[in-house]
Design a protein around this motif. Structure first.
Motif, short mmCIF file in Angstrom:
data_model
loop_
_atom_site.label_atom_id
_atom_site.label_comp_id
_atom_site.label_asym_id
_atom_site.label_seq_id
_atom_site.Cartn_x
_atom_site.Cartn_y
_atom_site.Cartn_z
N ARG A 171 -27.55 22.06 52.65
CA ARG A 171 -27.58 23.04 53.74
C ARG A 171 -28.43 24.25 53.39
N THR A 181 -25.79 12.12 65.28
CA THR A 181 -24.74 11.43 64.52
C THR A 181 -23.32 11.75 65.00
N GLN A 186 -15.37 12.13 68.03
CA GLN A 186 -15.91 13.43 68.45
C GLN A 186 -16.49 13.31 69.87
N GLY A 205 -13.90 21.44 58.37
CA GLY A 205 -15.07 20.56 58.27
C GLY A 205 -15.00 19.29 59.08
N THR A 206 -14.03 19.17 59.97
CA THR A 206 -13.93 17.95 60.78
C THR A 206 -14.87 18.00 61.99
N GLY A 207 -15.61 19.09 62.13
CA GLY A 207 -16.61 19.15 63.18
C GLY A 207 -16.13 19.84 64.45
N LYS A 208 -15.09 20.63 64.37
CA LYS A 208 -14.57 21.28 65.58
C LYS A 208 -15.64 22.15 66.25
N THR A 209 -16.26 23.01 65.45
CA THR A 209 -17.28 23.90 66.02
C THR A 209 -18.42 23.08 66.61
N ALA A 210 -18.87 22.10 65.84
CA ALA A 210 -19.97 21.25 66.31
C ALA A 210 -19.58 20.58 67.63
N GLU A 462 -11.86 28.83 66.42
CA GLU A 462 -10.92 29.50 65.50
C GLU A 462 -9.77 30.11 66.31
N GLN A 491 -5.41 27.36 58.93
CA GLN A 491 -6.37 28.43 58.65
C GLN A 491 -6.04 29.72 59.40
N PHE A 522 -16.34 16.20 57.46
CA PHE A 522 -17.77 15.96 57.21
C PHE A 522 -18.35 16.97 56.23
N ARG A 523 -17.61 17.97 55.90
CA ARG A 523 -18.16 19.00 55.02
C ARG A 523 -17.68 18.87 53.57
N GLU A 632 -20.26 27.66 55.96
CA GLU A 632 -20.29 26.70 54.87
C GLU A 632 -21.51 26.92 53.99
N ARG A 664 -15.09 25.81 52.03
CA ARG A 664 -16.43 26.14 52.55
C ARG A 664 -17.52 25.32 51.89
N1 LIG Z 1 -20.80 13.74 63.33
C1 LIG Z 1 -21.35 14.53 62.42
N2 LIG Z 1 -22.52 14.20 61.84
C2 LIG Z 1 -23.08 14.99 60.90
N3 LIG Z 1 -22.57 16.15 60.50
C3 LIG Z 1 -21.41 16.53 61.05
C4 LIG Z 1 -20.75 15.75 62.04
N4 LIG Z 1 -19.62 16.40 62.40
C5 LIG Z 1 -19.61 17.54 61.69
N5 LIG Z 1 -20.67 17.61 60.88
C6 LIG Z 1 -21.01 18.69 59.96
O1 LIG Z 1 -19.88 19.03 59.20
C7 LIG Z 1 -19.86 20.42 58.96
C8 LIG Z 1 -18.56 21.01 59.43
O2 LIG Z 1 -18.54 21.06 60.85
P1 LIG Z 1 -17.87 22.24 61.65
O3 LIG Z 1 -18.27 23.54 61.08
O4 LIG Z 1 -18.08 21.99 63.08
O5 LIG Z 1 -16.35 21.96 61.25
P2 LIG Z 1 -15.05 22.78 61.65
O6 LIG Z 1 -14.02 21.75 61.91
O7 LIG Z 1 -15.35 23.73 62.71
O8 LIG Z 1 -14.74 23.52 60.29
P3 LIG Z 1 -13.83 24.83 60.00
O9 LIG Z 1 -12.41 24.44 60.28
O10 LIG Z 1 -14.02 25.06 58.55
O11 LIG Z 1 -14.34 25.91 60.86
C9 LIG Z 1 -21.07 21.01 59.65
O12 LIG Z 1 -22.13 21.11 58.75
C10 LIG Z 1 -21.39 19.96 60.69
O13 LIG Z 1 -22.73 19.97 61.04
#
Ligand SMILES: Nc1ncnc2c1ncn2[C@@H]1O[C@H](COP(=O)(O)OP(=O)(O)OP(=O)(O)O)[C@@H](O)[C@H]1O
Length: 683
Positions: A171, A181, A186, A205-210, A462, A491, A522-523, A632, A664
């Motif tokens: 990153r 991806t 998701q 890191g499960t991709g919630k924000t994404a 959040e 959190q 994913f993180r 992160e 992170r």
């Molecule tokens: N399907 C995916 N393909 C590739 N990367 C992904 C995928 N889903 C999530 N990621 C990556 O994983 C990382 C964590 O995603 P994100 O920040 O959305 O998680 P989060 O659940 O919001 O985390 P937190 O609880 O720490 O805020 C980011 O770098 C994001 O780009």
């Protein structure tokens, strides 16, 4: 699955070149549009011109974001009745729609229904897909592809190397989109209907924000007109977080989504003081909604005098008991205070008109308006239902013990009332010692007076950290729309953090929302998440630890040093991490940040603040633990965990803050400590 770099790749490159040319032509077309002849007036012309400019902006060819990332070969033409002989069709999937000069699609928007199998089709349910192809790029150049023949039973399911590479990618810079991806679980959230509210509980890191950001992009595609009218909003925890995510939606072609913190939404007064944790919790308690309702209505008073209106030679009299009836009726109705104030003179005028009619006159609407505007009616209405200034009302509530006691009777104990009163009464709205929680109260009071306009869709990230009163503030901004609520109970680091999504959703005004859980991380690498998860029994016993989809186990080191060596050891760990590729986050208790900043300066190590963009040249960020949420870094150096825990008002909040800091890292984590580790972690 095959990764091939021979001839088919040339064909795909040719399609890419042709698609880019087509995109350029589309942009040139938009630029050359002359609207002078077609728009009859200048207002239309202006609107049209704006739309064209937006379109031109959206059609920019971004050199580093590939135009397409996938291909679907359907077995049959979509929509055709799958009769034998019906031909399959091929679609390239990308960030935006591109068509050739004849209008035939060259790239399909990832959000279109025909693109959906790219994300969802599986061997179990191939969704009529003969082949799914993923493309790999290196620096904007198409360099690889990967095929899956979903209907071929002989082909083994080995998982996608391109997906793995994307997840493992080092990153740097701000958050990127994941459109190439998005995973099936998701995608279900991204494409959920606009009518309902979805709440996502997900480990770090499960991709919630994404997912939340891609959902906005999806909804804007599927309901463009409706949302253009009503608007969309992304709410995040702080500025640095919003900076970190701000480029994701523009990269997806969505340039006009508002982003704000909850504090921004309620910025009606200047915040210049901080509450104690207890006062803030009380001010965020949902009982305050009723206290405020009473405060706003406190001035309503029963009339004792009749209203007498003189018209020409006649006097019309509405007796006090009848005024009281009108008042009672307005009080009982579920309308805003301000709307009732507007209605009251008309109601009194109506009573006058009824008398005129009974006396044989035939007054029309104009007479009613004149009566409503007459001095005696206005004066009576004002006395019965006085105008309310929301901020002044809250100011009084927090300054005048008797007023608070009256409004909080039976709701807040005497002790609780004392706790929320300002130490010194506020003199005026401009100079009063408003806190962040007070601003939320002002927002609630304003909404009691005049309805807050509702947006079409709100994404709340959040969300676990909001107080009930803050949920209400966000909720009134989507009363007629829907919301996507994202968070992680583990959190929650505010004293009022929510313990239950059902409860939070009720405060938000969306009690029927569906709650989904994301568990694939994913993180954070496997070893690091396992280490951080040691805290879960203490901070969120009901939650299961996340699993990591990353192949590398991660690099976890825990170093104990002597107290006088702590800062030097942390610096050394930072330097060591800088030798690797990618970004480095040095996370420390807020109180330790000045010491570390001085040490970095003295050592000549350049560092950034959270939210500032990491680049190849400046890769180290010094992160106060209170701002780490949502961010992160490839490598994280965590300074003195016990100081992070001790920085919070209670142990549970402290351990949760630590959990955030520990989660992170994308590739590696070095924990450096002089004091003993918190026992839950040492276990
Ligand atoms: N399907 C995916 N393909 C590739 N990367 C992904 C995928 N889903 C999530 N990621 C990556 O994983 C990382 C964590 O995603 P994100 O920040 O959305 O998680 P989060 O659940 O919001 O985390 P937190 O609880 O720490 O805020 C980011 O770098 C994001 O780009």
């Amino acid at each position: 699955m095959s990764i091939d770099t021979t001839e088919p790749l040339d064909r795909e490159r040719a399609h890419l070149t042709a698609s880019r040319a087509a995109l350029r032509a589309m942009r040139a077309d938009a630029e050359s549009l002359d609207i002078r002849d077609v728009s009859a007036n200048w207002v239309n012309a202006e609107v049209l011109q704006q739309q064209i400019e937006r379109r031109i902006e959206a059609l920019a060819d971004l050199a580093h974001t590939p135009l397409f990332f996938g291909r679907l070969d359907y077995l049959h033409a979509p929509g055709a009745d799958r009769a034998e002989g019906a031909e399959g069709e091929r679609f390239y999937i990308g960030r935006r729609h591109v068509h050739d000069a004849d209008g035939d699609p060259m790239v399909i928007d990832w959000r279109a229904p025909v693109s959906q199998p790219f994300y969802r089709a599986s061997r179990k349910d191939p969704m009529d897909i003969g082949m799914r192809r993923r493309f790999g790029y290196t620096g904007g150049r198409l360099t690889a592809y990967e095929d899956e023949h979903l209907s071929d039973p002989a082909e083994a399911d080995t998982g996608s190397k391109l997906l793995q590479a994307e997840i493992e990618r080092p990153r740097v810079g701000p958050m990127r989109d994941i459109v190439a991806t998005i995973q099936p679980e998701q995608d279900e959230i991204v494409r959920a209907g606009i009518g309902g509210t979805v709440c996502v509980q997900g480990a770090p890191g499960t991709g919630k924000t994404a997912v939340g950001l891609h959902r906005v992009a999806y909804l804007l595609y599927a309901h463009r007109e409706r949302l253009a009218r009503t608007g969309t909003l992304v709410v995040g925890p702080n500025r640095s977080f919003l900076h970190y995510i701000e480029q994701v939606l523009p990269a997806l072609g969505e340039l006009h989504v508002k982003q704000a913190t909850v504090d921004d939404l309620v910025a009606h007064v200047e915040v210049r003081s901080t509450d104690t944790a207890r006062a803030a919790r009380l001010k965020g308690d949902v009982r305050m909604a009723e206290v405020l309702r009473r405060a706003v209505r406190d001035g309503i008073s029963t009339p004792t005098e009749p209203v007498v209106v003189v018209r020409g030679s006649r006097r019309w009299r509405v007796p006090a008991y009848e005024l009281e009836e009108i008042l009672g009726e307005l009080r009982a109705r579920d309308i805003r205070y301000g709307a009732a104030a507007d209605a009251l003179p008309q109601r009194i005028a109506h009573a006058v008109l009824t008398r005129m009619e009974a006396a044989g006159e035939a007054p029309d609407d104009r007479v009613q308006d004149a009566v409503a505007r007459s001095q005696p009616v206005r004066a009576a209405a004002k006395a019965m239902w006085p105008p309310v200034d929301a901020a002044r009302t809250v100011l009084r509530l927090l300054s005048e013990p008797e007023f608070l006691a009256r409004c909080a009777d039976g709701l807040l104990s005497e002790d609780e009332q004392k706790e929320i009163l300002w130490p010194k009464p506020g003199r005026g709205v401009k100079s009063a010692p408003w806190s962040a929680a007070d601003a939320v109260l002002v927002d609630e009071a304003m909404d009691l007076v005049r309805r807050t306009p509702s947006l079409g869709h709100v994404v709340l990230d959040e969300a676990q950290d909001l107080s009930p009163m803050q949920y209400r503030a966000v909720g009134r901004r989507c009363t007629t729309g829907s919301a996507t609520v994202l968070g992680d109970i583990a959190q929650g680091t505010t004293p009022w953090a929510t313990a239950s999504w059902r409860e939070a959703l009720t405060h938000l005004g969306k009690p029927d929302a569906t709650v989904e859980e994301l568990t694939r991380g994913f993180r954070v690498p496997r070893e690091v998440i396992a280490y951080a998860s040691r805290l879960l029994p203490a901070i969120a016993p009901d939650l299961a630890p996340a699993t990591s989809v990353r192949e590398s186990p991660g690099d976890l080191r825990v170093r104990r040093v002597a107290a006088e060596e702590l800062t030097a050891a942390v610096l050394a760990a930072g330097r060591e991490s800088l030798e690797r590729e990618g970004s480095v986050g040095l996370i420390a208790a807020d109180a330790r940040v000045p010491v570390l900043a001085a040490a970095l300066d003295a050592a000549g190590v350049r560092y950034l603040s959270p939210g500032e963009e990491t680049t190849e040249q400046a890769r180290l960020t010094l992160v106060p633990a209170s701002l780490a949420k949502g961010l992160e870094y490839d490598y994280v150096v965590l300074d003195e965990p016990s100081a992070v825990v001790d920085g919070e008002p209670d142990a549970r909040t402290g351990l949760r803050r630590l959990y955030v800091a520990l989660t992170r890292a994308v590739s590696g984590l070095i924990v450096v400590h002089a004091a003993p580790l918190p026992e839950q972690l040492a276990a």
